[in-house]
Design a protein around this motif. Structure first.
Motif, PDB file in Angstrom:
ATOM      1  N   ALA A   1       0.520  -1.016  -0.384  1.00  0.00           N
ATOM      2  CA  ALA A   1       0.459   0.164  -0.152  1.00  0.00           C
ATOM      3  C   ALA A   1       1.049   1.014   0.218  1.00  0.00           C
ATOM      4  N   VAL A   2       0.544   2.057  -1.011  1.00  0.00           N
ATOM      5  CA  VAL A   2       1.471   3.636  -0.947  1.00  0.00           C
ATOM      6  C   VAL A   2      -0.043   4.632  -0.273  1.00  0.00           C
ATOM      7  N   ILE A   3       0.254   5.289   1.326  1.00  0.00           N
ATOM      8  CA  ILE A   3       0.128   6.596   1.534  1.00  0.00           C
ATOM      9  C   ILE A   3       0.133   7.506   1.425  1.00  0.00           C
ATOM     10  N   VAL A   4      -1.045   8.447   0.689  1.00  0.00           N
ATOM     11  CA  VAL A   4      -0.272  10.359   0.359  1.00  0.00           C
ATOM     12  C   VAL A   4      -1.076  10.695   1.006  1.00  0.00           C
ATOM     13  N   VAL A   5      -0.113  11.703   1.098  1.00  0.00           N
ATOM     14  CA  VAL A   5      -0.287  13.038   2.270  1.00  0.00           C
ATOM     15  C   VAL A   5      -0.090  14.498   1.388  1.00  0.00           C
ATOM     16  N   ASN A   6      -0.537  15.127   2.079  1.00  0.00           N
ATOM     17  CA  ASN A   6      -0.397  16.613   1.785  1.00  0.00           C
ATOM     18  C   ASN A   6       0.659  17.473   2.892  1.00  0.00           C
ATOM     19  N   THR A   7       0.902  17.523   3.485  1.00  0.00           N
ATOM     20  CA  THR A   7       2.157  18.132   4.084  1.00  0.00           C
ATOM     21  C   THR A   7       3.176  17.083   4.377  1.00  0.00           C
ATOM     22  N   ILE A   8       3.981  17.421   4.950  1.00  0.00           N
ATOM     23  CA  ILE A   8       5.421  16.679   5.223  1.00  0.00           C
ATOM     24  C   ILE A   8       4.910  16.839   6.880  1.00  0.00           C
ATOM     25  N   LYS A   9       4.846  17.968   7.874  1.00  0.00           N
ATOM     26  CA  LYS A   9       4.106  17.376   9.099  1.00  0.00           C
ATOM     27  C   LYS A   9       2.992  15.942   9.334  1.00  0.00           C
ATOM     28  N   ARG A  10       2.361  15.778   8.219  1.00  0.00           N
ATOM     29  CA  ARG A  10       1.342  14.857   7.715  1.00  0.00           C
ATOM     30  C   ARG A  10       1.368  13.681   8.203  1.00  0.00           C
TER      31      ARG A  10
END
Length: 361
Positions: free
Chosen positions: A72-81
């Motif tokens: 699985a790949v998880i792609v989020v919008n911010t480095i902090k997250r």
């Protein structure tokens, strides 16, 4: 080719504001594209946007949907997250006695490390091993990895399609593998333009699931609506003042995303090789040692070569984070004038994490 529609040419024609161009229509170089897209069954979007999630809620959702035998790949919008999700997920898996490896990828880690992560994950994927990659949008830019499923924080439609392109790339994993679209707090608000977000949300809410053969149609609607608004004044200014009048200050105002924070390049002197490269970089600029005998053309060629290698240890950090962490100027190292900031060998353990990169202390 779904995410990069030729409608960009129509935007260009309108921007030129010329009768000669405005009457032109885009020509599809692949006339049978509709037949081709109708056969695609690799992935599907599964919007889960009824409620916003925090990191813990998302990890709970991931565990519920993920099959431990799958990648699985998880792609989020911010480095902090991304860092929060990475550590929270690793902790949850450890607590459940699951030994699936979890990797981290973002511009927060040096390019050398990013390449190493991509190679290691690719090796596991090709061996059909279970692996999880937590990433920012870095994964969207030409990274050839093939996962069983994806989890994507809400983003404009073209970015969602890019993430889908990292799942079942070669159609060898079955049909309609899921790309779950969630909303992690208000993270997307900090990155993407309001209209693109609003339009994407309206389109996604029309469906419970969107199959790959439908992507082309929905993307077409997306760009048609954007095109119907006309050319933004900002784009006109950049074209008329920046491009036509060669005003490079105006061109520099262009941003793909709304986050306009100034970015600093930071050299991370984290190992012996980084030290050797930094020394060579300085010696060439200062014309020290053997480099004193080279002419200016030779030194420029050597400098280009060493700079490419130095870049393997450079990360981009927002200026306010640089200032709050009191990062030194590279010039302090040995007097070489440079726009680079510097994490010295003695400060690496305090300011740089081997797994997730720059530390926001």
């Amino acid at each position: 080719m779904t995410a990069t529609q030729p409608k960009i040419l129509e935007f260009g024609d309108r921007l030129l504001n010329s009768h000669e161009y405005s009457s032109k229509k885009t020509i599809d170089l692949f006339p049978s594209s509709e037949t081709y897209f109708a056969q695609l069954k690799r992935t599907k979007f599964v919007p889960v946007l009824e409620e916003e999630m925090n990191t813990d809620k998302f990890v709970e959702f991931f565990i519920e949907k993920w099959n431990p035998r799958k990648s699985a790949v998880i792609v989020v919008n911010t480095i902090k997250r991304s860092i929060e999700v990475y550590y929270a997920l690793k902790s949850e898996l450890k607590g459940r006695g699951i030994d699936t490896p979890v990797y981290y990828l973002s511009t927060n880690i040096i390019p050398k490390k990013r390449m190493s992560v991509i190679q290691e994950v690719d090796k596991l994927l090709r061996a059909n091993k279970s692996v999880i990659l937590v990433s920012t949008q870095t994964i969207e830019a030409g990274v050839d990895l093939d996962f069983d499923m994806a989890f994507r924080d809400f983003a404009p439609l073209d970015s969602l399609v890019q993430t889908a392109g990292r799942v079942n790339r070669n159609s060898q994993k079955g049909e309609h593998l899921p790309v779950y679209i969630v909303k992690l707090a208000h993270d997307s608000d900090y990155i993407y333009h309001l209209f693109n977000r609003k339009l994407t949300m309206e389109l996604l809410r029309e469906y419970k699931e969107i199959y790959e053969w439908q992507y082309n149609k929905i993307i077409d609607r997306y760009y048609d609506k954007i095109l119907s608004l006309g050319i933004p004044q900002e784009s006109k200014n950049i074209w008329n003042e920046g491009i036509l009048k060669l005003d490079f200050n105006k061109i520099s105002e262009f941003r793909l995303i709304e986050d306009l924070s100034f970015i600093c390049d930071v050299y991370v002197e984290k190992d012996e090789n980084a030290t050797i490269l930094a020394n060579e970089y300085e010696n060439i600029i200062l014309e020290r040692g053997d480099y004193a005998h080279y002419n200016s053309f030779e030194r420029k060629a050597l400098l280009r070569n060493i700079t490419a290698k130095v870049n393997d240890y450079i990360i981009q950090v927002k200026e306010r984070k640089v200032e709050s962490n009191l990062l030194q100027n590279f010039e302090i190292r040995n007097g070489v004038k440079s726009s680079l900031r510097w994490i010295s060998p003695k400060d690496v353990s305090k300011l740089y994490d081997e797994e997730t990169g720059f530390k926001f202390v």
